[in-house]
Design a protein around this motif. Sequence first.
Motif, PDB file in Angstrom:
ATOM      1  N   ALA A 390       0.845  -1.198   0.000  1.00 25.87           N
ATOM      2  CA  ALA A 390       0.000   0.000   0.000  1.00 25.87           C
ATOM      3  C   ALA A 390       0.880   1.248   0.000  1.00 25.87           C
ATOM      4  CB  ALA A 390      -0.921  -0.002   1.219  1.00 25.87           C
ATOM      5  N   ALA A 391       1.968   1.202   0.788  1.00 26.53           N
ATOM      6  CA  ALA A 391       2.876   2.354   0.843  1.00 26.53           C
ATOM      7  C   ALA A 391       3.523   2.607  -0.518  1.00 26.53           C
ATOM      8  CB  ALA A 391       3.950   2.116   1.900  1.00 26.53           C
ATOM      9  N   GLU A 392       3.770   1.536  -1.273  1.00 29.72           N
ATOM     10  CA  GLU A 392       4.356   1.709  -2.609  1.00 29.72           C
ATOM     11  C   GLU A 392       3.494   2.617  -3.491  1.00 29.72           C
ATOM     12  OE1 GLU A 392       7.502   0.084  -4.101  1.00 29.72           O
ATOM     13  OE2 GLU A 392       7.556   0.690  -2.021  1.00 29.72           O
ATOM     14  N   LEU A 393       2.164   2.511  -3.326  1.00 33.15           N
ATOM     15  CA  LEU A 393       1.259   3.368  -4.111  1.00 33.15           C
ATOM     16  C   LEU A 393       1.564   4.833  -3.825  1.00 33.15           C
ATOM     17  CD1 LEU A 393      -2.170   1.601  -3.342  1.00 33.15           C
ATOM     18  CD2 LEU A 393      -0.834   1.348  -5.448  1.00 33.15           C
ATOM     19  N   ALA A 394       1.763   5.134  -2.523  1.00 30.37           N
ATOM     20  CA  ALA A 394       1.974   6.525  -2.118  1.00 30.37           C
ATOM     21  C   ALA A 394       3.387   7.011  -2.429  1.00 30.37           C
ATOM     22  CB  ALA A 394       1.680   6.671  -0.624  1.00 30.37           C
ATOM     23  N   PHE A 395       4.348   6.083  -2.550  1.00 31.54           N
ATOM     24  CA  PHE A 395       5.731   6.472  -2.852  1.00 31.54           C
ATOM     25  C   PHE A 395       5.948   6.714  -4.347  1.00 31.54           C
ATOM     26  CE2 PHE A 395       7.417   4.357   1.200  1.00 31.54           C
ATOM     27  CZ  PHE A 395       7.709   5.576   1.791  1.00 31.54           C
ATOM     28  N   GLU A 396       5.050   6.207  -5.183  1.00 33.07           N
ATOM     29  CA  GLU A 396       5.290   6.249  -6.629  1.00 33.07           C
ATOM     30  C   GLU A 396       5.560   7.661  -7.165  1.00 33.07           C
ATOM     31  OE1 GLU A 396       6.071   3.678  -8.467  1.00 33.07           O
ATOM     32  OE2 GLU A 396       6.410   5.119 -10.086  1.00 33.07           O
ATOM     33  N   PRO A 397       4.772   8.693  -6.777  1.00 31.68           N
ATOM     34  CA  PRO A 397       5.086  10.039  -7.300  1.00 31.68           C
ATOM     35  C   PRO A 397       6.491  10.497  -6.911  1.00 31.68           C
ATOM     36  CG  PRO A 397       2.900  10.011  -6.285  1.00 31.68           C
ATOM     37  CD  PRO A 397       3.548   8.699  -5.958  1.00 31.68           C
ATOM     38  N   LEU A 398       6.928  10.181  -5.689  1.00 33.07           N
ATOM     39  CA  LEU A 398       8.278  10.558  -5.240  1.00 33.07           C
ATOM     40  C   LEU A 398       9.334   9.804  -6.047  1.00 33.07           C
ATOM     41  CD1 LEU A 398      10.275  11.794  -3.083  1.00 33.07           C
ATOM     42  CD2 LEU A 398      10.042   9.614  -1.889  1.00 33.07           C
ATOM     43  N   LEU A 399       9.117   8.507  -6.247  1.00 36.81           N
ATOM     44  CA  LEU A 399      10.105   7.706  -6.973  1.00 36.81           C
ATOM     45  C   LEU A 399      10.214   8.160  -8.424  1.00 36.81           C
ATOM     46  CD1 LEU A 399       9.229   4.188  -5.463  1.00 36.81           C
ATOM     47  CD2 LEU A 399      11.274   5.547  -4.994  1.00 36.81           C
ATOM     48  N   SER A 400       9.109   8.654  -8.988  1.00 42.63           N
ATOM     49  CA  SER A 400       9.135   9.140 -10.374  1.00 42.63           C
ATOM     50  C   SER A 400       9.818  10.488 -10.476  1.00 42.63           C
ATOM     51  CB  SER A 400       7.717   9.282 -10.926  1.00 42.63           C
ATOM     52  OG  SER A 400       7.050   8.068 -10.827  1.00 42.63           O
ATOM     53  N   ASP A 401       9.699  11.323  -9.428  1.00 40.48           N
ATOM     54  CA  ASP A 401      10.276  12.666  -9.476  1.00 40.48           C
ATOM     55  C   ASP A 401      10.782  13.087  -8.095  1.00 40.48           C
ATOM     56  OD1 ASP A 401      11.020  15.225 -10.034  1.00 40.48           O
ATOM     57  OD2 ASP A 401       8.977  16.024 -10.127  1.00 40.48           O
ATOM     58  N   PRO A 402      11.963  12.565  -7.709  1.00 35.56           N
ATOM     59  CA  PRO A 402      12.467  12.859  -6.355  1.00 35.56           C
ATOM     60  C   PRO A 402      12.700  14.345  -6.112  1.00 35.56           C
ATOM     61  CG  PRO A 402      13.721  11.078  -7.378  1.00 35.56           C
ATOM     62  CD  PRO A 402      12.850  11.655  -8.441  1.00 35.56           C
ATOM     63  N   ALA A 403      13.079  15.106  -7.144  1.00 38.02           N
ATOM     64  CA  ALA A 403      13.371  16.526  -6.936  1.00 38.02           C
ATOM     65  C   ALA A 403      12.108  17.274  -6.530  1.00 38.02           C
ATOM     66  CB  ALA A 403      13.972  17.131  -8.191  1.00 38.02           C
ATOM     67  N   GLY A 404      10.945  16.780  -6.963  1.00 39.22           N
ATOM     68  CA  GLY A 404       9.674  17.399  -6.601  1.00 39.22           C
ATOM     69  C   GLY A 404       9.465  17.406  -5.096  1.00 39.22           C
ATOM     70  N   PHE A 405      10.138  16.505  -4.389  1.00 40.04           N
ATOM     71  CA  PHE A 405      10.047  16.395  -2.927  1.00 40.04           C
ATOM     72  C   PHE A 405      10.498  17.686  -2.251  1.00 40.04           C
ATOM     73  CE2 PHE A 405      12.143  14.879   1.100  1.00 40.04           C
ATOM     74  CZ  PHE A 405      10.984  14.464   1.734  1.00 40.04           C
ATOM     75  N   ALA A 406      11.506  18.337  -2.845  1.00 41.93           N
ATOM     76  CA  ALA A 406      12.066  19.546  -2.237  1.00 41.93           C
ATOM     77  C   ALA A 406      11.039  20.670  -2.174  1.00 41.93           C
ATOM     78  CB  ALA A 406      13.289  20.007  -3.010  1.00 41.93           C
ATOM     79  N   HIS A 407      10.236  20.796  -3.244  1.00 35.74           N
ATOM     80  CA  HIS A 407       9.279  21.920  -3.246  1.00 35.74           C
ATOM     81  C   HIS A 407       7.855  21.473  -2.998  1.00 35.74           C
ATOM     82  CE1 HIS A 407      11.107  21.173  -7.268  1.00 35.74           C
ATOM     83  NE2 HIS A 407      12.126  21.790  -6.739  1.00 35.74           N
ATOM     84  N   ALA A 408       7.668  20.262  -2.501  1.00 39.25           N
ATOM     85  CA  ALA A 408       6.294  19.808  -2.238  1.00 39.25           C
ATOM     86  C   ALA A 408       5.752  20.507  -0.988  1.00 39.25           C
ATOM     87  CB  ALA A 408       6.268  18.315  -2.048  1.00 39.25           C
TER      88      ALA A 408
END
Length: 408
Positions: A390-408
């Motif tokens: 289930a957590a993998e579903l929520a991690f997918e956007p981060l795994l696709s675009d880790p840099a997006g994490f900085a400005h999320a």
Amino acid sequence: MASNSRGTRPDGPALGSNRDSTRQHNLSTVLRLVHLHGGISRAQLTRATGLNRSTIAALVTELVALGLAVEKEPEHTQQHGRPSIMLRPGPGALALAVNPDVDAVGVALVSLGGRIVNPVRFHTVRAPSTAEVVNIVSAVYSGMAASLPAEQRVLGVGVAVPGLVDPADGRVIEAPQLDWREQPLAEQLREALGLPVFAANDAVVAARAQAAFGAGRDVEDFVYLFGGASGIGGGLVSGGRLLHGSTGFAGQLGHTLVRTDGAACSCGANGCLEAEVAREQLLDAAGLPADQAEDLEERVLELIDAGGDAAQRLRAVVDHQASLLAVALRTLVHHLNPSLIILGGFLRVLARVNPSALEDAVRVGGARGAREEVRIELAPLGADPVLTGAAELAFEPLLSDPAGFAHA
Ligand SMILES: [Zn+2]
């Protein structure tokens, strides 16, 4: 000539965006490798990606700065040469995993690398409504969030539902054991928690966890079958990809026909695997109430070991179920030519009572190559694969675009 509406040179922005998308792609590839391996050296990253050492160094620095990876000395040093520093998943990003069940709601924070941080199983007196699930998850989550250090952030929620879920919007179409029909659970949780919410079938997410961290890791073609209170589900991985089908409902393995004159199934057909092979029959035969289903496997093995009439009756039920499961497995082997079949939930005990029966059954008939290669393994007991999946579903956007994490 086509004009460029932004008034820039045609090659300017294209080159820039190519560079950005290459960097995003490389960062995503490296983070995914760290996530899936749990620990990987720079040399291994260089080999796995084909990127040069200075590019890897820059990507590693970026991931470490984002809190998504940490560099650590290996626990045991090699005999020769300098031990290589391992890059491990960092603590910065967390996912909230939710698994509503007939008698409880499982909630856990999961960190990158599929590590379950603090699981809570909130017991309920009866199957919870979606509103009750939202209340329970909100209460549990606010307690968890309050004690999180500032450098850790929950990115989103992954929900594993024992039922049919529309992959497009996370709507629960039907979860018969919970008595849910057409419930917008993902939307309700999104409103309550203010986080992105993703939902999918529990067996499908568990298959995903098997592919990422379990027996299915590095296996290109496998079948995962899970038996639970609400029936039998699973996931099909072919050529390294989880099969979704045209509308996202592939892998309804519980509805594999195993007896043309069999029992009526909830789907309206007769003789489906889950109509014939049900956890309830095993609980009855083992004399266990449904709320002690966690003890089913050990109880069945103990009773059969003890011998006597009760053991014989139980053994007959187990053997009957195993023979019908074998019919389904044979069909799957011939359709998909997997190298591995992973059995989870109550299906494990069918294989444990007579380990060779299922293996022998899948080796009957069909193409020799297909049947000789396939092996059967058991998934770990408990809810862990469902929660990490289930957590993998929520991690997918981060795994696709880790840099997006900085400005999320
Ligand atoms: Zn059916």
